[in-house]
Motif scaffolding. Sequence first.
Motif, PDB file in Angstrom:
ATOM      1  N   GLN A  57      -8.215  24.891 -17.762  1.00  0.00           N
ATOM      2  CA  GLN A  57      -7.524  23.760 -18.355  1.00  0.00           C
ATOM      3  C   GLN A  57      -8.065  22.459 -17.774  1.00  0.00           C
ATOM      4  N   THR A  58      -8.346  21.506 -18.646  1.00  0.00           N
ATOM      5  CA  THR A  58      -8.818  20.210 -18.186  1.00  0.00           C
ATOM      6  C   THR A  58      -7.634  19.342 -17.816  1.00  0.00           C
ATOM      7  N   GLN A  59      -7.794  18.593 -16.730  1.00  0.00           N
ATOM      8  CA  GLN A  59      -6.729  17.713 -16.280  1.00  0.00           C
ATOM      9  C   GLN A  59      -6.630  16.504 -17.208  1.00  0.00           C
ATOM     10  N   PRO A  60      -5.426  16.107 -17.578  1.00  0.00           N
ATOM     11  CA  PRO A  60      -5.265  14.930 -18.452  1.00  0.00           C
ATOM     12  C   PRO A  60      -5.715  13.662 -17.733  1.00  0.00           C
ATOM     13  N   VAL A  61      -6.298  12.751 -18.497  1.00  0.00           N
ATOM     14  CA  VAL A  61      -6.747  11.483 -17.944  1.00  0.00           C
ATOM     15  C   VAL A  61      -5.544  10.567 -17.769  1.00  0.00           C
ATOM     16  N   THR A  62      -5.379  10.023 -16.588  1.00  0.00           N
ATOM     17  CA  THR A  62      -4.231   9.168 -16.299  1.00  0.00           C
ATOM     18  C   THR A  62      -4.507   7.730 -16.735  1.00  0.00           C
ATOM     19  N   SER A  63      -3.433   6.965 -16.875  1.00  0.00           N
ATOM     20  CA  SER A  63      -3.575   5.555 -17.243  1.00  0.00           C
ATOM     21  C   SER A  63      -4.312   4.776 -16.159  1.00  0.00           C
ATOM     22  N   GLN A  64      -4.146   5.185 -14.901  1.00  0.00           N
ATOM     23  CA  GLN A  64      -4.847   4.530 -13.798  1.00  0.00           C
ATOM     24  C   GLN A  64      -6.352   4.767 -13.900  1.00  0.00           C
ATOM     25  N   GLN A  65      -6.744   5.987 -14.243  1.00  0.00           N
ATOM     26  CA  GLN A  65      -8.160   6.295 -14.409  1.00  0.00           C
ATOM     27  C   GLN A  65      -8.768   5.502 -15.572  1.00  0.00           C
ATOM     28  N   ILE A  66      -8.018   5.370 -16.641  1.00  0.00           N
ATOM     29  CA  ILE A  66      -8.499   4.581 -17.783  1.00  0.00           C
ATOM     30  C   ILE A  66      -8.681   3.124 -17.371  1.00  0.00           C
ATOM     31  N   ARG A  67      -7.707   2.595 -16.627  1.00  0.00           N
ATOM     32  CA  ARG A  67      -7.801   1.205 -16.178  1.00  0.00           C
ATOM     33  C   ARG A  67      -9.011   1.007 -15.272  1.00  0.00           C
ATOM     34  N   GLU A  68      -9.242   1.922 -14.342  1.00  0.00           N
ATOM     35  CA  GLU A  68     -10.386   1.809 -13.435  1.00  0.00           C
ATOM     36  C   GLU A  68     -11.705   1.861 -14.197  1.00  0.00           C
ATOM     37  N   GLN A  69     -11.776   2.708 -15.224  1.00  0.00           N
ATOM     38  CA  GLN A  69     -12.986   2.783 -16.026  1.00  0.00           C
ATOM     39  C   GLN A  69     -13.186   1.496 -16.822  1.00  0.00           C
ATOM     40  N   ASN A  70     -12.103   0.933 -17.330  1.00  0.00           N
ATOM     41  CA  ASN A  70     -12.198  -0.320 -18.064  1.00  0.00           C
ATOM     42  C   ASN A  70     -12.669  -1.462 -17.154  1.00  0.00           C
ATOM     43  N   ILE A  71     -12.132  -1.492 -15.942  1.00  0.00           N
ATOM     44  CA  ILE A  71     -12.566  -2.510 -14.970  1.00  0.00           C
ATOM     45  C   ILE A  71     -14.049  -2.361 -14.674  1.00  0.00           C
ATOM     46  N   LEU A  72     -14.505  -1.122 -14.520  1.00  0.00           N
ATOM     47  CA  LEU A  72     -15.917  -0.869 -14.245  1.00  0.00           C
ATOM     48  C   LEU A  72     -16.782  -1.350 -15.411  1.00  0.00           C
ATOM     49  N   ASN A  73     -16.330  -1.109 -16.640  1.00  0.00           N
ATOM     50  CA  ASN A  73     -17.084  -1.547 -17.816  1.00  0.00           C
ATOM     51  C   ASN A  73     -17.173  -3.076 -17.888  1.00  0.00           C
ATOM     52  N   VAL A  74     -16.060  -3.743 -17.592  1.00  0.00           N
ATOM     53  CA  VAL A  74     -16.067  -5.212 -17.601  1.00  0.00           C
ATOM     54  C   VAL A  74     -16.964  -5.738 -16.494  1.00  0.00           C
ATOM     55  N   ARG A  75     -16.865  -5.133 -15.330  1.00  0.00           N
ATOM     56  CA  ARG A  75     -17.685  -5.560 -14.190  1.00  0.00           C
ATOM     57  C   ARG A  75     -19.171  -5.433 -14.516  1.00  0.00           C
ATOM     58  N   ARG A  76     -19.560  -4.306 -15.102  1.00  0.00           N
ATOM     59  CA  ARG A  76     -20.971  -4.095 -15.433  1.00  0.00           C
ATOM     60  C   ARG A  76     -21.440  -5.061 -16.519  1.00  0.00           C
ATOM     61  N   ALA A  77     -20.576  -5.302 -17.511  1.00  0.00           N
ATOM     62  CA  ALA A  77     -20.953  -6.217 -18.583  1.00  0.00           C
ATOM     63  C   ALA A  77     -21.147  -7.628 -18.053  1.00  0.00           C
TER      64      ALA A  77
END
Length: 332
Positions: free
Chosen positions: A4-24
Amino acid sequence: MQTQTQPVTSQQIREQNILNVRRALHSEQVATISRLKTLTGLSVVTLTKLLQYLIETGEVLEGESVSIGNGRPAATYRFNASYRLILIVSCYKRAGHDYAGYSVHDLFGECIERREELLSKVHTDEFRIGIERCLDRYSKISIIGISMPTDTVGGRLASAVRHDPQAKRLAKHLELHFNVPVFFETDINAATLGCFNRHRKHNYVAGLLLVPGRAPVCGFCYQGNVLRGRDGMAGEVRFFPMFNDVGVLPLEPLAADDLAIRTLRAVMCVLNPSLVVVYSENLKSGFLDRVKKQLSTEAEIALLPRLEINDHIREDIVSGMLTISLEKIQTF
């Protein structure tokens, strides 16, 4: 049995979004929300919240407003390249002596300070004072990259690159001492990546370090990625059968020249890179012409890559270490 795959948490989504903004923003340096929306695919509402957070942490600065067509002026956001700093420690040999180079860079890779020291021996203990001086001068240093030859520190550097338990202990020991993340890379891997940064039209680059009295080493870079073998080790060309039991390049000039040519030919035939840079101060003039004269078959002639002789390895080492450091630091 399915796992079973672990569900993605809202915190993980936020961290990924921050990383995307930072890289952009790191790529654009200055951008409007509209531009960031195009680059990241995030909504204006989400971007506004993330940018406010990054402004509060100091990673992003508010810039001047700019006019876009006939509409209202749009706010701009600027990546703060001085929010974190990078310290690169590079070990290299010049004119028969070992040196440690220290350079501090911002997040755009711009060099803020650069100096070098003569080493009595290549060992992590030799670097401690130099690193502490840099940390005292620049409190924003957030990562330390150390590049050293693979055959130093009693073999511990090779372990550090393999990421085995001994390597983790060494890196952890230094991180606890300096209170800053530390990573190791071999000199030839870093230099080969730095060479790719200079020659991006060549997808496959090989770097060959040839110093009489030292074991020759080779690094490989494909499309900007350092290629590593099992356990992270690759490029141990001293184990080619043509080398002696010790596995070092001879000190005698003619013998060193002959073995260097045979090593280069072996690398060409096995890997077929489009560019080979040979780092050496000791090869006799006309080395490349002698390589070409020894190509006796059409197959070898067809495999002949672009060849470059380079006696300033430090610049490529620092360039490669910066590339690795920037990749690591953006995930913090």
